[in-house]
Design an enzyme around this catalytic site. Structure first.
Site, mmCIF file in Angstrom:
data_model
loop_
_atom_site.group_PDB
_atom_site.id
_atom_site.type_symbol
_atom_site.label_atom_id
_atom_site.label_comp_id
_atom_site.label_asym_id
_atom_site.label_seq_id
_atom_site.Cartn_x
_atom_site.Cartn_y
_atom_site.Cartn_z
ATOM 1 N N ASP A 1 0.526 -1.369 -0.281
ATOM 2 C CA ASP A 1 -0.317 0.088 0.282
ATOM 3 C C ASP A 1 1.092 1.227 0.104
ATOM 4 O O ASP A 1 1.499 1.551 0.782
ATOM 5 C CB ASP A 1 -0.879 0.184 1.391
ATOM 6 N N HIS B 1 -5.019 11.740 14.386
ATOM 7 C CA HIS B 1 -5.858 11.559 13.556
ATOM 8 C C HIS B 1 -7.249 10.752 14.107
ATOM 9 O O HIS B 1 -8.585 10.869 13.642
ATOM 10 C CB HIS B 1 -5.330 11.311 11.965
ATOM 11 N N ASP C 1 3.432 18.381 14.396
ATOM 12 C CA ASP C 1 3.256 16.826 13.133
ATOM 13 C C ASP C 1 2.718 17.926 12.430
ATOM 14 O O ASP C 1 2.302 19.023 12.115
ATOM 15 C CB ASP C 1 2.200 16.527 13.496
ATOM 16 N N HIS D 1 0.782 17.098 9.783
ATOM 17 C CA HIS D 1 -0.605 16.902 9.152
ATOM 18 C C HIS D 1 -1.624 17.472 10.672
ATOM 19 O O HIS D 1 -1.313 17.988 11.151
ATOM 20 C CB HIS D 1 -0.737 15.325 9.151
ATOM 21 N N ASP E 1 7.807 14.940 10.813
ATOM 22 C CA ASP E 1 7.215 14.940 9.527
ATOM 23 C C ASP E 1 7.614 16.472 9.404
ATOM 24 O O ASP E 1 7.153 16.689 7.833
ATOM 25 C CB ASP E 1 6.187 14.338 9.213
ATOM 26 N N TYR F 1 8.530 10.314 9.003
ATOM 27 C CA TYR F 1 8.241 9.282 7.934
ATOM 28 C C TYR F 1 10.191 9.187 7.488
ATOM 29 O O TYR F 1 10.120 8.616 6.119
ATOM 30 C CB TYR F 1 8.381 9.106 6.750
#
Length: 681
Positions: free
Chosen positions: A22, A137, A174, A176, A267, A307
């Site tokens: 994925d 999230h 983060d 995001h 990240d 990451y």
């Protein structure tokens, strides 16, 4: 004051992994945890931390935030085969299940709560939990973006319930947007949630309108949700620091949290394929240092994203080193936020003006929606699966970043001085200090004369002044030779001592020395060559000296409550100091000081992020109560508690604005308004 830093890590959380191909989820790998922990061991940080074992979060604890239906779905995956796991994972946006995911997610929750308990009980002062899966999230009834249970949100609810907390700050750095955390607390005024995130005018995942700056919360929670959207990639150290100076920290000091929890995603660091930002690992040391000043130091840092394994692991180490109280590395890069960052910062300030006292006199009327959704800036593709192709071709770039970081970390890391805080006992008053400090032997008269002869004769004209320098020079010498991190000296003639100290530091080889002098100053050092930056805090303008780039007079008389000075520190002093990037910071308290003890302590607490934490304090020897507070700050106490916030008067706000307008082209970290024509983009 509690001491010690907890570190929570359980290798079992690395068993949660993707069983099929994925491209979206493939970056959330077990090595994110193991490589971070291994790097902590290489830096010998693990052995310095307090080991706190993880445990599984209970069903009741998870239900503080999530629905029973969500919990049951997660629980049911333990016995599924790969095909069934793939099918149930497909019900969510960017999430994968493994037969051990439920167990790992419960460990992540439990590890987070164990950290909260360790901090709130006083077992440790602060700590970090290395956990997987991440959490910010995940929503009440859905897994999302690699997250199953919202670890930080559960921790906040748990802390409110168990410890009766009424004000919790969640800082989400983060890259995001933690929309799950926002949804959970958007109507709750007891939780102040701050998130910066790559947004690009809603074109970057999760691509939500409610991730923009005008989503300020709902109902009673209005004003307690702070979104700072980054509308282009490449944000760096100065952009992140500007966001703290001009948005987060003033709100946080006014909010006065009882606990700070960080959704610590890396990240947002350099090299990360998701963030595509340029912030280097040491910026996380600075961010950590700042949030350590809140809530009497009660701080829980919880891992979220990250990451690029090298960037992630080095940034984790920078965070833990700072939690342990190590000196903060010098920040690198140009200290000037980009225009896009300044626009975002100003939009946030405008959106929150009605909710926060510190913004009440801010002029935001000129704003005409500065982020007018212009598509002139480069945009990222909002579809993570399509982005994957470009990431594959960027493997060379990832290797380049890894090589860069190898060299970069060698350049910024330095040995921790053997002495934390140095002083002498020349006055016999050191026993009155509330914290242990290291005594050094003061210089004798012969040593002083040998050192001072000729070079300082114009300053030291009286023999009694000469003798008073023995203590000051002995302590300063330890700092200049990097044998002591910081030091504190009493002086009967503060202005003379500071003048000698500054000239001596420059003569020793320090090229940028920041001096903040509080009170009346008889001798004003020469600042024309730029090797000294003087910020003089006094009640009235010093006669015979005009303001310049390197001599700035800040006329400030602290109010009766003694808690309006942080607006001057965050709005002006700290941005100027970070723009200058000194090699040494000298803070002096002379006669007729216009600041209270809290304001002086705040200066020492916040400015320790500069100059590898080298601070030299010179205190008028009648000020033993100031000496006591400064000593506490230098050995690592957090900033003082200010109580209920009273905003500065409009006159004081105008003073800061005038100074900011006057100096923002020279000292670029002052820029938080696009009104005055910023040339850099």
């Amino acid at each position: 004051m509690a001491s010690g830093t907890a570190l929570i890590y359980d290798e079992e959380m690395t068993t949660h992994k993707l069983l099929w191909s994925d491209p979206v989820c493939g970056i959330e790998v077990p090595e994110r945890l193991s490589s971070s922990y291994d790097q902590l061991k290489r830096y010998h940080l693990v052995e310095r931390c307090v080991h706190v074992p993880a445990r599984e979060g209970s069903k009741e604890e998870i239900l503080l935030v999530h629905s029973s239906e969500h919990l049951e779905v997660a629980k049911s995956t333990q016995t599924m085969n790969e095909e069934e796991l793939k099918k149930v994972s497909g019900n969510y946006d960017a999430f994968f299940f493994h037969p051990n995911t439920y167990r790992c997610a419960r460990l992540a929750v439990g590890a987070t709560l164990e950290l909260v308990d360790a901090v709130m009980s006083g077992k440790v002062r602060n700590g970090m939990a290395l956990v997987r899966p991440p959490g910010h999230h995940s929503q009440r009834n859905a897994a999302n973006g690699f997250c199953l249970f919202n670890n930080v949100a559960i921790a906040a609810e748990y802390a409110k319930l168990k410890y009766g907390l009424q004000r919790i700050l969640i800082v989400d750095w983060d890259v995001h947007h933690g929309q799950g955390t926002q949804y959970i607390f958007e109507e709750d005024p007891s939780v102040l949630y701050f998130s910066w995130h790559r947004y690009e005018h809603q074109e970057f995942w999760p691509s939500l309108k409610e991730s923009d700056y005008d989503a300020v919360g709902l109902g009673k929670g209005r004003g307690f949700n702070i979104n700072l959207p980054w509308n282009k990639v490449g944000m760096g150290n100065s952009d992140y620091l500007a966001a703290f100076f001009h948005v987060l920290l003033p709100m946080a000091f006014e909010f006065d949290p009882e606990l700070v929890i960080v959704s610590s995603g890396y990240d947002s660091g350099i090299g990360d394929p998701e963030g595509q930002m340029n912030a280097t690992p040491e910026v996380f040391a600075h961010l950590t240092h700042f949030v350590m000043q809140l809530a009497n130091g009660k701080l829980c840092v919880i891992l979220e994203g990250g990451y690029h394994l090298k960037s992630l692991s080095e940034s984790v180490c920078m965070t833990v080193k700072t939690l342990l109280g190590d000196p903060v590395p010098q920040i690198t890069g140009e200290m000037a936020p980009c225009l896009s960052a300044v626009e975002s910062i100003q939009n946030v300030r405008a959106a929150h003006k009605r909710y926060w006292k510190w913004l009440m006199y801010e002029d935001t009327s000129f704003l005409q929606n500065l982020s007018t959704k212009s598509h002139l800036l480069k945009k990222a593709n909002p579809n993570p699966s399509i982005e994957h192709e470009s990431k594959i071709t960027n493997k060379d770039e990832a290797v380049k970043v890894e090589r860069f970081l190898e060299l970069h970390m060698k350049n910024i890391l330095f040995p921790v001085p053997p002495i934390k805080t140095a002083t002498t006992d020349s006055k016999g008053s050191v026993h009155l200090l509330p914290v242990p400090v290291h005594f050094v032997k003061e210089m004798d008269k012969t040593e002083i004369k040998a050192l001072v002869s000729g070079f300082y004769a114009d300053i030291v004209k009286e023999d009694k002044n000469l003798l008073s320098l023995g203590s000051m020079l002995a302590i300063l010498d330890k700092i200049l030779k990097k044998e002591a991190c910081n030091g504190i000296a009493e002086s009967p003639t503060c202005s003379v001592s500071v003048a000698v100290a500054l000239r001596h530091s420059v003569r020793f080889g320090f090229q940028r020395v920041l001096c903040i002098f509080v009170g009346d100053m008889e001798i004003i050092p020469n600042t024309e060559d730029g090797k000294i930056l003087m910020i003089h805090i006094c009640e009235k303008e010093q006669s015979g000296k005009t303001r310049s780039k390197h001599y700035i007079s800040l006329n400030w008389k602290e109010d009766a409550e003694g808690n309006d000075f942080f607006s001057a520190v965050l709005g002006f002093i700290l941005p100027v100091a970070y723009s200058y990037q000194p090699n040494l910071t000298v803070i002096a308290v002379g006669p007729n000081r216009s600041l209270g003890i809290n304001g002086i302590s705040l200066l020492f607490s916040l400015l320790q992020g500069l100059a590898e934490s080298r601070i030299f304090a010179v205190i008028e020897d009648t000020e033993i109560n100031v000496m006591q507070s400064v000593a506490k700050a230098l050995v690592g106490a957090s900033a003082p508690h200010f109580g209920v916030y009273v905003p500065p008067t409009q006159e004081k706000v105008n003073k800061i604005k005038i100074l900011r307008d006057q100096f923002q082209q020279e000292w670029r970290m002052l820029q938080c308004s696009v009104k005055d024509g910023i040339s850099r983009n």
